[in-house]
Write an enzyme that holds these catalytic residues in place. Structure first.
Site, PDB file in Angstrom:
ATOM      1  N   MET A  30      -4.331   1.277 -74.537  1.00  0.00           N
ATOM      2  CA  MET A  30      -5.629   1.960 -74.600  1.00  0.00           C
ATOM      3  C   MET A  30      -5.410   3.469 -74.710  1.00  0.00           C
ATOM      4  O   MET A  30      -6.348   4.249 -74.484  1.00  0.00           O
ATOM      5  CB  MET A  30      -6.477   1.614 -73.380  1.00  0.00           C
ATOM      6  CG  MET A  30      -6.827   0.133 -73.351  1.00  0.00           C
ATOM      7  SD  MET A  30      -8.370  -0.231 -72.515  1.00  0.00           S
ATOM      8  CE  MET A  30      -8.031   0.375 -70.893  1.00  0.00           C
ATOM      9  N   LEU A  33      -1.038   7.863 -73.449  1.00  0.00           N
ATOM     10  CA  LEU A  33       0.242   7.189 -73.212  1.00  0.00           C
ATOM     11  C   LEU A  33       1.167   8.009 -72.327  1.00  0.00           C
ATOM     12  O   LEU A  33       1.174   9.237 -72.366  1.00  0.00           O
ATOM     13  CB  LEU A  33       0.908   6.919 -74.567  1.00  0.00           C
ATOM     14  CG  LEU A  33       0.024   6.131 -75.549  1.00  0.00           C
ATOM     15  CD1 LEU A  33       0.748   5.940 -76.871  1.00  0.00           C
ATOM     16  CD2 LEU A  33      -0.401   4.796 -74.971  1.00  0.00           C
ATOM     17  N   HIS A  34       1.964   7.287 -71.540  1.00  0.00           N
ATOM     18  CA  HIS A  34       2.947   7.910 -70.655  1.00  0.00           C
ATOM     19  C   HIS A  34       4.274   7.163 -70.808  1.00  0.00           C
ATOM     20  O   HIS A  34       4.377   6.217 -71.615  1.00  0.00           O
ATOM     21  CB  HIS A  34       2.444   7.901 -69.211  1.00  0.00           C
ATOM     22  CG  HIS A  34       1.951   6.551 -68.762  1.00  0.00           C
ATOM     23  ND1 HIS A  34       2.781   5.463 -68.605  1.00  0.00           N
ATOM     24  CD2 HIS A  34       0.700   6.110 -68.461  1.00  0.00           C
ATOM     25  CE1 HIS A  34       2.081   4.422 -68.211  1.00  0.00           C
ATOM     26  NE2 HIS A  34       0.805   4.777 -68.127  1.00  0.00           N
ATOM     27  N   HIS A  37       4.322   3.377 -71.208  1.00  0.00           N
ATOM     28  CA  HIS A  37       3.988   2.839 -72.539  1.00  0.00           C
ATOM     29  C   HIS A  37       5.167   3.003 -73.502  1.00  0.00           C
ATOM     30  O   HIS A  37       5.462   2.098 -74.287  1.00  0.00           O
ATOM     31  CB  HIS A  37       2.790   3.587 -73.136  1.00  0.00           C
ATOM     32  CG  HIS A  37       1.504   3.400 -72.404  1.00  0.00           C
ATOM     33  ND1 HIS A  37       0.928   4.405 -71.661  1.00  0.00           N
ATOM     34  CD2 HIS A  37       0.670   2.330 -72.313  1.00  0.00           C
ATOM     35  CE1 HIS A  37      -0.214   3.969 -71.146  1.00  0.00           C
ATOM     36  NE2 HIS A  37      -0.394   2.718 -71.520  1.00  0.00           N
ATOM     37  N   ASP A 152       0.448  -4.579 -64.765  1.00  0.00           N
ATOM     38  CA  ASP A 152      -0.763  -5.402 -64.838  1.00  0.00           C
ATOM     39  C   ASP A 152      -0.328  -6.868 -64.866  1.00  0.00           C
ATOM     40  O   ASP A 152      -0.412  -7.543 -65.889  1.00  0.00           O
ATOM     41  CB  ASP A 152      -1.568  -5.022 -66.079  1.00  0.00           C
ATOM     42  CG  ASP A 152      -2.048  -3.586 -66.001  1.00  0.00           C
ATOM     43  OD1 ASP A 152      -2.756  -3.249 -65.048  1.00  0.00           O
ATOM     44  OD2 ASP A 152      -1.665  -2.785 -66.874  1.00  0.00           O
ATOM     45  N   GLN A 155      -2.850  -9.489 -65.826  1.00  0.00           N
ATOM     46  CA  GLN A 155      -3.151  -9.371 -67.254  1.00  0.00           C
ATOM     47  C   GLN A 155      -2.074 -10.069 -68.085  1.00  0.00           C
ATOM     48  O   GLN A 155      -2.370 -10.772 -69.059  1.00  0.00           O
ATOM     49  CB  GLN A 155      -3.236  -7.892 -67.638  1.00  0.00           C
ATOM     50  CG  GLN A 155      -3.260  -7.651 -69.145  1.00  0.00           C
ATOM     51  CD  GLN A 155      -3.566  -6.212 -69.489  1.00  0.00           C
ATOM     52  OE1 GLN A 155      -4.694  -5.787 -69.400  1.00  0.00           O
ATOM     53  NE2 GLN A 155      -2.550  -5.450 -69.894  1.00  0.00           N
ATOM     54  N   MET A 186       3.441   4.021 -62.867  1.00  0.00           N
ATOM     55  CA  MET A 186       2.768   4.879 -63.853  1.00  0.00           C
ATOM     56  C   MET A 186       1.521   4.185 -64.395  1.00  0.00           C
ATOM     57  O   MET A 186       1.532   2.996 -64.677  1.00  0.00           O
ATOM     58  CB  MET A 186       3.725   5.213 -64.984  1.00  0.00           C
ATOM     59  CG  MET A 186       4.744   6.210 -64.558  1.00  0.00           C
ATOM     60  SD  MET A 186       5.501   6.993 -65.963  1.00  0.00           S
ATOM     61  CE  MET A 186       6.663   8.034 -65.100  1.00  0.00           C
TER      62      MET A 186
END
Ligand code: PAF
Length: 283
Positions: A30, A33-34, A37, A152, A155, A186
């Protein structure tokens, strides 16, 4: 790295790559980004010849009163970071490209059971939105492999179940959690925390570690460990939503003295921010 906004153009590009016998990897995000990701892109890169990342803030996975409108959107920064991480194509669709009939009118995908507990109970409809958008993105990208962060955890299980049930021939990889120096997992939502709260939030990881080491000793009942974990979070100034053990395959409630592989999961609020984290452990 190419940036593509339309599904037709994306399909044409992927068809070309497939004709050249390239293996396609996909990282849905989504945005904002960090390092977490970028680690997903690096994993996809190791397994694939051509990596697509999507940046799409999916309206259907946000409940009323959640942060959809203020969710941080940083497309230029994201594109630069993806390029550096080795991504070949950024898919950056608008809402009507993903939901041609509008987000409220489109076909929805529900994962019964798994999508209704824990995060699904606290955020009703959230996993319908996640399963729906991931199915739509899988359909647009048609990758060989997709990488999701295991922060997640639920998820990841929901996506695996959805993908298996709908017959997507896609290998799904769960990537390790990337943490800040103090252990905080993160997340794009960490930026809603101020400096002091960010330090304070490191307690979540510490509590997960003590849950897992207590479980490993195999002598305390699971419910007692969970109660101590919740109390530790409260003492540190957080408001726990849950601090629990579940089975790793389907998030079932374990028996009081269950042995084997479990996952410790925490959701807690700090200020107005809801944070989640988890750790697999074993008795
Ligand atoms: O984890 C996320 O960023 C989102 O839930 C996902 C998988 C990209 C679906 O919108």
């Amino acid at each position: 790295m190419q940036t593509i906004r339309h599904v037709n153009a994306l399909r044409a590009l992927i068809d070309g790559q497939r004709r050249a016998a390239r293996r396609i990897g996909f990282v849905p995000t989504m945005g904002n980004l960090h390092a977490g990701h970028f680690s997903l892109v690096e994993i996809a890169r190791k397994h694939c010849d051509f990596v697509v990342a999507s940046v799409f803030v999916n309206p259907t996975q946000f409940g009323a009163g959640e942060d959809f409108s203020r969710y941080p959107r940083t497309p230029e920064q994201d594109a630069e970071g993806l390029d550096r991480a080795g991504c070949d194509c950024l898919f950056l669709p608008e809402v009507d490209e993903i939901y041609p009939f509008g987000p409220g009118q489109g076909v929805r995908v529900t994962v019964p059971g798994l999508g209704e507990v824990l995060e699904g109970a606290s955020r009703p409809g959230h996993f319908d939105g996640v399963a729906t958008v991931v199915a739509r993105l899988f359909n647009a990208v048609a990758p060989d492999l997709a990488v999701f962060g295991s922060k997640d955890y639920q998820q990841l299980l929901v996506v695996r179940r959805m993908s298996r049930d709908l017959g997507f021939p896609i290998e799904i990889i769960g990537a390790p959690i990337v943490r800040e120096a103090n252990g905080l997992a993160m997340s794009s939502r960490n930026q809603y925390l101020d400096h002091a709260q960010r330090q304070q939030a490191g307690i979540i990881h510490a509590v997960l570690q003590s849950m897992c080491s207590e479980l490993a000793s195999c002598d305390a009942p699971i419910a007692a460990i969970e109660m101590r974990a919740a109390a530790q979070l409260v003492r540190a100034g957080l408001v726990p939503d849950y601090a629990v053990f579940r089975t790793i395959a389907d998030l079932a409630i374990p028996a009081p003295q269950q042995s084997g592989d479990l996952v410790a999961l925490i959701a807690a609020r700090l200020g107005g921010v809801r944070l989640i984290d988890n750790m697999e452990c074993r008795c």
